[in-house]
Design an enzyme around this catalytic site. Structure first.
Site, PDB file in Angstrom:
ATOM      1  N   PHE A 577      -1.461 -18.725 -33.716  1.00  0.00           N
ATOM      2  CA  PHE A 577      -2.035 -18.103 -32.749  1.00  0.00           C
ATOM      3  C   PHE A 577      -1.351 -16.807 -32.440  1.00  0.00           C
ATOM      4  CE2 PHE A 577      -2.696 -22.469 -31.656  1.00  0.00           C
ATOM      5  CZ  PHE A 577      -4.276 -22.537 -31.234  1.00  0.00           C
ATOM      6  N   ASP A 691       0.402 -35.164 -38.998  1.00  0.00           N
ATOM      7  CA  ASP A 691       0.712 -34.114 -39.818  1.00  0.00           C
ATOM      8  C   ASP A 691       2.295 -34.128 -40.175  1.00  0.00           C
ATOM      9  OD1 ASP A 691       0.358 -31.959 -41.494  1.00  0.00           O
ATOM     10  OD2 ASP A 691       0.486 -30.616 -40.055  1.00  0.00           O
TER      11      ASP A 691
END
EC number: 2.7.10.1
Length: 892
Positions: A577, A691
């Site tokens: 981001f 993850d």
């Protein structure tokens, strides 16, 4: 006059060339010394129709030759180092019959510096000239060559100087050669004017010192501005070297073939940079060149906080289908969103009220704003939902309500098109406020150990709650709150109780008939709960996606930080981001804390902001020394930031790759144990990471490993065996369990598979799992039973644990608390790490072939677990001293 011509390298700045006519060049014999260079036209075979002017001498039969040829005065101008290119042909002395020993095959080059041309009557004095070099021929011609009219030309270049005065003369001395001087070219080298990185650099002459570079500062081209000072360095050979800095095109301009051109109509560029002009967003246009902003079309607007790249929008239309429902206590208004949102998503609603009490003398209705104590739940202005509850009416009164839809540009235009009315009359029965009751939709119970920060919460629609897994002699505190049509209430006052010391009533407590007072003091209702709630002393993870408004999750789990407390020092990376920086958190009264700051880049949409802050609302729920710690967030100003503790050694994979072989096996096991501690904590909270990989493990200065990056994480349901099924998105194939790849089923068991890959990464010092295999090959190989072999120097026990983490059937994999216990035993008993896989020749790489002893260190542990402790001596007497040796046992 000698002409002054400039060029580059082979076409270098040329003062003169004797191939021009002699009168133009100015060559003269030097008198009174005998001149033996007669001027002739020589017909060469290369250009049979074009004679070349040459100077020739061939007095080889006479001894003591001393023939001179001098140029005219050559003005130096900008040159500091001068080069002379000579083209000549020379005859081989051995090919001349009856020649004496005075024949030479060389000539000499001299020069003389002066500030002014010498007077014409000045006597030539060879002693005034400085010798440059003796010039010899690489190839000479013979008598046979003369017959064939083929002359072999030699080209030699010599440097003259340094030249410090205004000009110079060249002189050529013959001492007895048979030579023809075809041409002499005098030049100097320069760095030619050029354009680099949108900056122009002028012609530049190198320094006399060949090892010194000339620094040249460039000037930005038109419509460009400096970002870093543009520089080039001019080298001795006339080449530009070491480009530094650059210019960028100004607003309204884009780079075009090394220049900055204006944006065409219909395009714009609002910031300086080397990006292209952007097409005007929807409902906007620019009519002139070099546009820096696209103006909104008529009827469309852009809010002050809207980026210039955003399409122009307009206010929404009126809400639809406004309906009212009234009972003895309240009025409920509900409506549907506008059919036209105006192109925006930031829709809010205002409920405006007027109270009308009859008419005046002219027959007009008298209306005024409703009294201040009329209550709107959750509020009257800035609603994000499409309903509101209204309380505390006066009886026998007419009320008119206006519901208007607003968005970010509504304040820029005056319009009644986004408003609709609801009119109803009085006769509302007036009831004392102390008797008002709410309709309960569902309730929340929160249980917390006294003196502890962690808590467990549950949501129920029933009338009681059952709490299990409590500890003896422990004080617990309950809080409850309700969700009604009016929204969420505050939590109730504390309800405390203590469990028995003898263990009685510890397994299950049922809480009933809890008296709950609404915090505003206006209502009293009796609420009870029932729902089995697992409670183990660790709070249950709450998925931010279950909140109707995700910002509530951020407010509940993350602390807001004053922006001035944050000191950013440098950029250390880039995230999904925006930039990731390092710096300090300086809270008054506390020591400075080293932190990492994730920023949300400008121009974001609301969804980007929610996704960015989602990770903070997840991290804020964790409190474990092996989980990255959230310090807080900045949401009330720009840029939006997430502040976490700073990990000096960065990601585990790159940390290990730069320190290959520098740690002991016990140190590596310590790193694995820290990761297991963090994952055990997450698993106990009912949380799936999805993850887990070495790149998502951070290492601090004390080599403590902490789990991070919760962007792909999801929550499990209450059933500990349940799994989250994905609906799309990228999956890290090399770290993901087969059932998660094939069916999208993620669970703590799939995290265990990933942990086994992390173990392999740690023991191989950051190697890439499955090396250069493609993702498809990895999937096929795992399905066929292939598993990663042990890294070099890996103990057998650790690779056995990896293989058990990679069991195809997820229910057969160990749990994180079992892995942690196993690693603790390894730490206590380091001798179990001495046997390396490389020393075991018949070791299997397939988990299906493993003996069933994944979590035991010694023969004794294994025999104790199967109730065969009495046979320990028998095993040792038979030579079975390691778990690996058991796999070779036969039936006999």
């Amino acid at each position: 006059m000698v002409s002054f011509m400039r060029c580059h390298n082979s076409d270098c700045a040329m003062f003169s060339d004797s191939r021009d006519a002699p009168s133009k060049v100015g060559w003269i014999p030097s008198l009174p010394i005998r001149f033996g260079f007669p001027q002739k036209d020589l017909q060469l075979s290369m250009k049979p129709t074009s004679p070349i002017h040459t100077f020739q001498v061939c007095h080889v039969m006479e001894p003591n030759q001393n023939n001179w040829l001098r140029s005219g005065w050559i003005q130096r101008q900008a040159a500091q180092r001068v080069y002379v290119e000579m083209r000549f042909t020379l005859r081989d002395c051995n090919s001349i019959p009856w020649v004496s020993g005075t024949c030479k095959e060389t000539f000499n080059l001299f020069y003389l510096q002066t500030n002014e041309p010498l007077p014409a009557a000045t006597r030539f004095r060879p002693s005034d000239y400085s010798k440059v070099d003796t010039i010899a021929a690489d190839e000479s011609f013979t008598q046979t060559d003369l017959g064939d009219r083929v002359l072999r030309l030699n080209t030699e270049v010599r440097e003259v100087g340094p030249v410090t005065q205004n000009g110079f003369y060249l002189a050529f001395q013959d001492v007895g050669a048979c030579i023809a001087l075809v041409s002499v070219k005098v030049f100097y080298k320069r760095c030619p004017s050029t354009l680099r990185n949108l900056a122009s650099f002028p012609d530049t002459v190198p320094h006399m010192d060949s090892s010194s570079l000339v620094e040249v500062r460039g000037a930005c081209v038109e419509n460009a501005e400096e970002r870093d000072t543009p520089k080039l360095y001019c080298g001795a050979d006339g080449d530009w070297l070491v480009p530094l800095g650059h210019c960028i095109c100004s607003i309204g301009h884009e780079e075009m073939d090394g220049f900055c051109g204006a944006c065409n109509p219909g395009f714009f560029k609002a910031i300086a940079g080397n990006t292209k002009c952007s097409k005007c967003p929807l409902h906007s246009s620019s009519h002139d060149q070099a546009g820096t902003l696209c103006h909104c079309d008529k009827g469309f607007y852009r809010a002050l906080k809207d980026p210039t790249t955003m399409a122009c929008t307009r206010p929404p239309s009126a809400p639809r289908n406004l309906v009212s429902l009234i009972n003895d206590t309240a009025l409920f208004l509900r409506w549907m969103p506008p059919s036209d949102l105006g192109g925006r998503k930031d829709i809010t609603y205002n409920v405006l009220c007027q109270r009308c009490d009859g008419s005046d003398g002219d027959g007009m209705t008298q209306c005024e704003a409703c009294e201040p104590d009329l209550r709107f739940i959750p509020r009257a202005l800035g609603l994000t939902g499409t309903s509101v509850a209204i309380l505390d009416f006066a009886s026998h009164t007419n009320y008119t309500f206006h519901v208007e839809a607003m968005n970010g540009v509504s304040g820029l235009v005056l319009s009644a098109l986004n408003r609709m009315n609801c009119l109803f009359c009085g006769n509302i029965k007036c009831i004392p406020k102390s008797q008002l009751l709410f309709i309960i939709f569902d309730c929340f119970a929160r249980l917390q150990e006294q003196e502890q920060l962690s808590y467990s919460s549950t949501r129920t629609k029933s009338t009681s709650v059952v709490v299990t897994g409590l500890r003896p002699s422990t004080v617990y505190v309950f809080h409850v709150r309700a969700r009604t049509a009016a929204g969420y209430t505050a939590y109730s006052s504390n309800f405390e109780f203590e469990t028995a010391a003898d263990g009685m009533n510890v397994k299950e407590w049922e809480l009933r008939s809890v008296v709950y007072s609404v915090s505003n003091g206006h209502t009293v209702s009796v609420l009870t709960f029932c729902l089995p709630v697992p409670f183990s002393g660790i709070k249950t993870y709450v998925d931010p996606d279950t909140y109707e408004d995700p910002t509530q999750a951020v407010e509940e789990f993350a602390k807001e930080i004053v922006p001035s407390y944050i000191c950013i020092e440098r950029v250390i990376g880039a995230g999904e981001f925006g930039e990731v920086c390092s710096g300090y958190l300086r809270i008054p009264g506390r020591m400075d804390i080293s932190v990492a700051i994730k920023t949300l880049k400008g121009g974001y949409m609301d969804q980007h902001r929610r996704d960015f802050l989602r990770e903070a609302s997840i991290m804020g729920q964790f409190n474990n020394p092996n989980i990255i710690r959230l310090e807080g967030v900045v949401t009330n100003s720009r840029p939006v930031m997430i502040v976490v503790e700073y990990m000096e050694n960065g990601a585990l994979d790159s940390f290990l790759r730069t320190r290959d072989g520098q740690f002991t096996v016990l140190q590596l096991v310590g790193m694995l144990r820290g990761i297991a501690v963090g994952m055990t904590y997450l698993s106990d909270m009912g949380y799936v990471h999805r993850d887990l990989a070495a790149r998502n493990i951070l290492v601090d200065e004390n080599l403590v490993c902490k789990v991070s990056d919760f962007g792909m994480s999801r929550v499990l349901e209450d059933d500990s065996e349940a799994a989250y099924t994905t609906t799309g998105g990228k999956i890290p194939i090399r770290w993901t369990a087969p059932e998660a790849i094939a069916y999208g089923k993620f669970s703590s068991a799939s995290d265990i598979w990933s942990y086994g890959i992390v173990m392999w990464e740690v023991m191989s010092y950051g190697e890439r799992p499955y090396w250069e295999m493609s993702n498809q090959d990895v999937i096929l190989s795992i399905d066929e039973g292939y598993r990663l072999p042990a890294p070099m120097g890996c103990p057998v026990t650790l690779h056995q644990l990896m293989l058990h983490c990679w069991q195809k059937e997820w229910s057969q994999r160990p749990r994180f608390n079992e892995v942690l216990s196993f690693l603790d035993k390894l730490t206590i008993n380091p001798s179990s790490l001495l046997t390396l896989v490389n020393d075991v020749q018949s070791y299997s790489h397939s988990p299906e072939e493993l003996p069933d002893y994944p979590l035991f260190i010694s023969i004794g542990d294994w025999l104790d677990s199967i109730k065969m402790s009495q046979y320990k001596n028998n095993f040792l007497a038979g030579g079975y001293t390691t778990l690996d040796s058991i796999s070779t046992m036969s039936i006999e």
